[in-house]
Design a protein around this motif. Structure first.
Motif, PDB file in Angstrom:
ATOM      1  N   LEU A 156      30.251 -30.761 -78.223  1.00 15.57           N
ATOM      2  CA  LEU A 156      29.750 -31.948 -77.537  1.00 15.57           C
ATOM      3  C   LEU A 156      30.917 -32.775 -77.010  1.00 15.57           C
ATOM      4  O   LEU A 156      31.815 -33.163 -77.752  1.00 15.57           O
ATOM      5  CB  LEU A 156      28.908 -32.805 -78.477  1.00 15.57           C
ATOM      6  CG  LEU A 156      28.441 -34.156 -77.911  1.00 15.57           C
ATOM      7  CD1 LEU A 156      27.541 -33.954 -76.698  1.00 15.57           C
ATOM      8  CD2 LEU A 156      27.733 -34.978 -78.985  1.00 15.57           C
ATOM      9  N   SER A 157      30.883 -33.036 -75.707  1.00 13.90           N
ATOM     10  CA  SER A 157      31.839 -33.927 -75.068  1.00 13.90           C
ATOM     11  C   SER A 157      31.074 -35.025 -74.340  1.00 13.90           C
ATOM     12  O   SER A 157      29.908 -34.849 -73.971  1.00 13.90           O
ATOM     13  CB  SER A 157      32.723 -33.166 -74.068  1.00 13.90           C
ATOM     14  OG  SER A 157      33.446 -32.141 -74.699  1.00 13.90           O
ATOM     15  N   LEU A 158      31.751 -36.134 -74.134  1.00 16.22           N
ATOM     16  CA  LEU A 158      31.194 -37.232 -73.360  1.00 16.22           C
ATOM     17  C   LEU A 158      32.029 -37.394 -72.095  1.00 16.22           C
ATOM     18  O   LEU A 158      33.261 -37.356 -72.149  1.00 16.22           O
ATOM     19  CB  LEU A 158      31.213 -38.532 -74.165  1.00 16.22           C
ATOM     20  CG  LEU A 158      30.419 -38.521 -75.464  1.00 16.22           C
ATOM     21  CD1 LEU A 158      30.566 -39.850 -76.197  1.00 16.22           C
ATOM     22  CD2 LEU A 158      28.937 -38.221 -75.209  1.00 16.22           C
ATOM     23  N   GLU A 159      31.347 -37.556 -70.985  1.00 18.83           N
ATOM     24  CA  GLU A 159      32.056 -37.627 -69.708  1.00 18.83           C
ATOM     25  C   GLU A 159      31.548 -38.806 -68.896  1.00 18.83           C
ATOM     26  O   GLU A 159      30.354 -39.140 -68.927  1.00 18.83           O
ATOM     27  CB  GLU A 159      31.871 -36.329 -68.925  1.00 18.83           C
ATOM     28  CG  GLU A 159      32.707 -36.268 -67.652  1.00 18.83           C
ATOM     29  CD  GLU A 159      32.738 -34.877 -67.037  1.00 18.83           C
ATOM     30  OE1 GLU A 159      32.624 -34.783 -65.799  1.00 18.83           O
ATOM     31  OE2 GLU A 159      32.875 -33.899 -67.798  1.00 18.83           O
ATOM     32  N   ALA A 160      32.452 -39.452 -68.171  1.00 24.97           N
ATOM     33  CA  ALA A 160      32.100 -40.566 -67.293  1.00 24.97           C
ATOM     34  C   ALA A 160      32.991 -40.503 -66.065  1.00 24.97           C
ATOM     35  O   ALA A 160      34.117 -40.008 -66.115  1.00 24.97           O
ATOM     36  CB  ALA A 160      32.263 -41.903 -68.009  1.00 24.97           C
ATOM     37  N   GLY A 161      32.470 -40.992 -64.956  1.00 27.03           N
ATOM     38  CA  GLY A 161      33.239 -40.962 -63.732  1.00 27.03           C
ATOM     39  C   GLY A 161      32.859 -42.088 -62.803  1.00 27.03           C
ATOM     40  O   GLY A 161      31.752 -42.638 -62.871  1.00 27.03           O
ATOM     41  N   LEU A 162      33.794 -42.434 -61.933  1.00 25.95           N
ATOM     42  CA  LEU A 162      33.586 -43.474 -60.940  1.00 25.95           C
ATOM     43  C   LEU A 162      34.241 -43.034 -59.649  1.00 25.95           C
ATOM     44  O   LEU A 162      35.385 -42.566 -59.662  1.00 25.95           O
ATOM     45  CB  LEU A 162      34.197 -44.794 -61.413  1.00 25.95           C
ATOM     46  CG  LEU A 162      34.077 -45.988 -60.459  1.00 25.95           C
ATOM     47  CD1 LEU A 162      32.622 -46.441 -60.377  1.00 25.95           C
ATOM     48  CD2 LEU A 162      34.979 -47.133 -60.923  1.00 25.95           C
ATOM     49  N   SER A 163      33.535 -43.134 -58.532  1.00 30.64           N
ATOM     50  CA  SER A 163      34.097 -42.744 -57.243  1.00 30.64           C
ATOM     51  C   SER A 163      33.688 -43.768 -56.197  1.00 30.64           C
ATOM     52  O   SER A 163      32.662 -44.443 -56.322  1.00 30.64           O
ATOM     53  CB  SER A 163      33.623 -41.339 -56.843  1.00 30.64           C
ATOM     54  OG  SER A 163      32.215 -41.247 -56.918  1.00 30.64           O
ATOM     55  N   GLY A 164      34.512 -43.880 -55.167  1.00 26.15           N
ATOM     56  CA  GLY A 164      34.231 -44.878 -54.149  1.00 26.15           C
ATOM     57  C   GLY A 164      34.796 -44.491 -52.801  1.00 26.15           C
ATOM     58  O   GLY A 164      35.696 -43.647 -52.692  1.00 26.15           O
ATOM     59  N   TYR A 165      34.230 -45.115 -51.761  1.00 24.71           N
ATOM     60  CA  TYR A 165      34.639 -44.852 -50.383  1.00 24.71           C
ATOM     61  C   TYR A 165      34.479 -46.134 -49.581  1.00 24.71           C
ATOM     62  O   TYR A 165      33.525 -46.894 -49.779  1.00 24.71           O
ATOM     63  CB  TYR A 165      33.755 -43.758 -49.776  1.00 24.71           C
ATOM     64  CG  TYR A 165      33.926 -43.564 -48.281  1.00 24.71           C
ATOM     65  CD1 TYR A 165      34.853 -42.665 -47.785  1.00 24.71           C
ATOM     66  CD2 TYR A 165      33.144 -44.276 -47.371  1.00 24.71           C
ATOM     67  CE1 TYR A 165      35.018 -42.472 -46.420  1.00 24.71           C
ATOM     68  CE2 TYR A 165      33.294 -44.099 -46.003  1.00 24.71           C
ATOM     69  CZ  TYR A 165      34.229 -43.195 -45.532  1.00 24.71           C
ATOM     70  OH  TYR A 165      34.385 -43.016 -44.178  1.00 24.71           O
ATOM     71  N   ALA A 166      35.427 -46.403 -48.684  1.00 24.37           N
ATOM     72  CA  ALA A 166      35.316 -47.551 -47.794  1.00 24.37           C
ATOM     73  C   ALA A 166      35.936 -47.203 -46.460  1.00 24.37           C
ATOM     74  O   ALA A 166      36.956 -46.505 -46.400  1.00 24.37           O
ATOM     75  CB  ALA A 166      35.999 -48.775 -48.389  1.00 24.37           C
ATOM     76  N   ALA A 167      35.309 -47.656 -45.379  1.00 23.03           N
ATOM     77  CA  ALA A 167      35.816 -47.396 -44.035  1.00 23.03           C
ATOM     78  C   ALA A 167      35.594 -48.616 -43.164  1.00 23.03           C
ATOM     79  O   ALA A 167      34.513 -49.221 -43.192  1.00 23.03           O
ATOM     80  CB  ALA A 167      35.120 -46.178 -43.418  1.00 23.03           C
ATOM     81  N   GLY A 168      36.621 -48.986 -42.402  1.00 24.93           N
ATOM     82  CA  GLY A 168      36.516 -50.073 -41.449  1.00 24.93           C
ATOM     83  C   GLY A 168      36.803 -49.553 -40.050  1.00 24.93           C
ATOM     84  O   GLY A 168      37.814 -48.872 -39.825  1.00 24.93           O
TER      85      GLY A 168
END
Length: 465
Positions: free
Chosen positions: A222-234
Motif C-alpha cells: 500500500l502506497s499513498l500518492e498525491a499530485g498537483l498540476s497547473g497550466y496558465a497562458a496569456g
C-alpha cells in the motif's frame, strides 16, 4: 445578418478550453518522458531480432560450458542475455565469474547495473560501492555510478517527491478555434461573424508544471500518492482566451502482487480541478478515478482507467451561457505499450467520453483512438543525455444528443476530430531540456460554425526535479 453575441462567444468557449487543457496534458507527458531516463528491463536488441540474439546466446553457452573461466565469453553471453531481457541469466553468469575473478571492478559494475534494472536496488548499491572502492575508475564511469547511487537513494526512500516545470511561447494559426469562413449558415439563413469570431492567429506565453508525492506505508503493498498540476497562458491579442487551470489528486495505490497478481497495481484517486478564463471562474470539478496497470511482459504493458467527475461551469464576461455545460462526465481509456527496443516504443490508446450537460445539444458521446511512438537516440550535438522524438496521431468521433435550435433545429451536431503532434526534447543535462512541439488539429462538423483547423508551434525550457 450578424450572429448574436451570446451564442457567438459560447460556440468557441468549449474549443478554447479543450485546446488549453490538451496542451497542458501533453506538456506533462513530456515531463514524464524526460524524468524517466533511468535503465529498465526492456530488451536491448538494437537492430538485431530476438531470434538472432537467442541464436548467438546458444552458441556462446556451449563455448562457456567448455571453458567456464573464459571471461570474454562470459561477458559476451551476459551482454546478450541482458539484450534479450533475461536479466537473471546475465546476473547468474557474471556472479559465477566472480569465482574466477573476485573483486574485478568491471564485473561489479555490470552486476550493479543489472540488479538496478531488475529493481534490486540495495544489492545494486553493494556492487556499485565495491566497484568504486576498487579505484582506477575513469571519471565518466564514476559519474555514471554516482547517478545510479543517487537514483537508488531516491527510490529507496519511503517518501518520493518529483516535479516538472516548463515555460515557453506558442504560436497558433487559429487561436480561438473559429471557422475559416466569416459567413455561416444557421437554420438555412446566412450570418456574418465579426473579426473576433472567425479564425485568428495569435501568440501566447505559457507556463505549466506538476508535482507528485508518493509515500510507501508500513502496510505491505500500500502506497499513498498525491499530485498537483497547473497550466496558465496569456495571449498577445485575444485577452478573452487567457486561461489558467489546476488539477489535484490523492489516494491509495495497491500493489496487487500480495494477492497473487504480479506486476499489477491498482489506484483509486479523488480528483478536483478548476479553470479560470479572463480571470473569472469558468469551471470547477470533483470526482474519482481508478486505474489498473499491468506489466504483462518485460516489453509489453497494459493500462485501463475509468473516471467520473461532476463539472460545474460558470458564466464569464464573454461566455454568458457557459453554465449550461454543467453536468456529469465519464471517461474511459485503455492503452497498450510495446518496447520494440530499449530506445523505441509504441503506444496505442482507445478513449471514450460521455458528457451529460443541462441541455441536450451540449450533451455528447465521444469515441476515439490514438497511436504514438517515442524514440531515444544519442545526442546529435555534444555528448549529453539522449535526445527524444515523439509523434502522436489521434482521431475521434463526437455526437450530440439533441439539435442546437439556434444552428440547425432539425439535425444534431456530429464532429470528427483529428490531431497530429510532433515533439522534440533536447536535454542540456539530466534535469533541464529544450522542448519544441508542432501540431495540427482539424475538426470536421455538419455545423459549419463548429468546423476549424489549427496549426500550433511552441518552444520552451523544461526542468524536472
Amino acid at each position: 445578418m450578424t450572429l448574436p453575441k451570446s451564442r457567438e462567444t459560447f460556440s468557441l468557449a468549449a474549443h478554447n478550453l479543450s485546446l488549453a487543457l490538451a496542451t497542458f496534458c501533453v506538456a506533462l507527458s513530456v515531463g514524464g518522458a524526460l524524468a524517466q531516463q533511468s535503465q529498465n528491463v526492456a530488451p536491448r536488441t538494437g537492430s538485431a531480432s530476438i531470434d538472432e540474439v537467442e541464436t548467438k546466446r546458444e552458441a556462446l553457452f556451449g563455448r562457456m560450458m567448455a571453458a567456464p573461466d573464459d571471461l570474454d565469453t562470459a561477458f559476451e553471453y551476459a551482454a546478450l542475455s541482458s539484450e534479450a531481457g533475461d536479466l537473471e541469466g546475465a546476473i547468474s553468469t557474471l556472479e559465477r565469474m566472480l569465482i574466477y575473478a573476485p573483486g574485478l571492478p568491471r564485473l561489479q559494475l555490470e552486476l550493479g547495473v543489472l540488479y538496478y534494472r531488475l529493481g534490486a536496488y540495495e544489492t545494486a548499491r553493494q556492487y556499485f560501492d565495491a566497484a568504486k572502492s576498487a579505484g582506477d575508475m575513469p571519471p565518466e564511469v564514476s559519474a555514471k555510478v554516482d547517478q545510479y547511487l543517487s537514483a537508488i537513494d531516491q527510490r529507496g526512500a519511503p517518501s518520493q517527491f518529483s516535479g516538472m516545470i516548463r515555460t515557453g511561447i506558442r504560436y497558433q494559426s487559429n487561436a480561438n478555434a473559429g471557422p475559416g469562413n466569416s459567413t455561416v449558415t444557421l437554420n438555412g439563413l446566412s450570418y456574418t461573424l465579426d473579426g473576433l469570431s472567425v479564425a485568428g492567429e495569435d501568440f501566447n506565453g505559457f507556463v505549466n508544471g506538476g508535482l507528485r508525492y508518493r509515500h510507501d506505508t508500513d502496510i505491505q503493498g500500500l502506497s499513498l500518492e498525491a499530485g498537483l498540476s497547473g497550466y496558465a497562458a496569456g495571449y498577445r491579442d485575444r485577452n478573452t482566451l487567457n486561461t489558467a487551470a489546476v488539477e489535484a489528486y490523492a489516494g491509495p495505490v495497491f500493489d496487487l502482487g500480495r494477492f497473487g497478481l504480479d506486476d499489477r497495481t491498482l489506484s483509486v484517486l479523488l480528483t478536483t480541478s478548476g479553470v479560470l478564463i479572463e480571470g473569472d471562474r469558468y469551471m470547477a470539478s470533483a470526482g474519482v478515478s481508478t486505474t489498473i496497470d499491468w506489466q504483462v511482459t518485460p516489453v509489453d504493458s497494459l493500462s485501463g482507467s475509468l473516471q467520473y467527475r461532476y463539472e460545474d461551469f460558470s458564466n464569464t464576461k464573454s461566455r454568458r451561457t457557459a453554465n449550461l455545460q454543467s453536468g456529469h462526465r465519464f471517461d474511459g481509456q485503455f492503452s497498450w505499450s510495446h518496447n520494440l527496443t530499449e530506445d523505441f516504443s509504441l503506444t496505442g490508446r482507445i478513449l471514450a467520453t460521455r458528457r451529460d450537460a443541462e441541455v441536450g445539444y451540449l450533451s455528447s458521446s465521444e469515441l476515439g483512438g490514438a497511436i504514438s511512438g517515442t524514440y531515444r537516440y544519442a545526442a546529435l550535438i555534444g555528448d549529453g543525455p539522449a535526445w527524444i522524438t515523439g509523434v502522436e496521431a489521434a482521431v475521434a468521433g463526437r455526437g450530440y444528443d439533441d439539435p442546437d435550435s439556434m444552428i440547425n433545429s432539425a439535425t444534431r451536431q456530429r464532429d470528427t476530430d483529428f490531431s497530429l503532434n510532433l515533439r522534440q526534447i533536447v536535454p542540456f543535462n539530466e534535469r533541464v531540456a529544450l522542448v519544441a512541439e508542432a501540431g495540427y488539429r482539424k475538426v470536421w462538423s455538419n455545423y459549419d460554425i463548429k468546423s476549424f483547423d489549427n496549426i500550433s508551434l511552441s518552444i520552451g525550457i523544461q526542468s524536472a526535479f
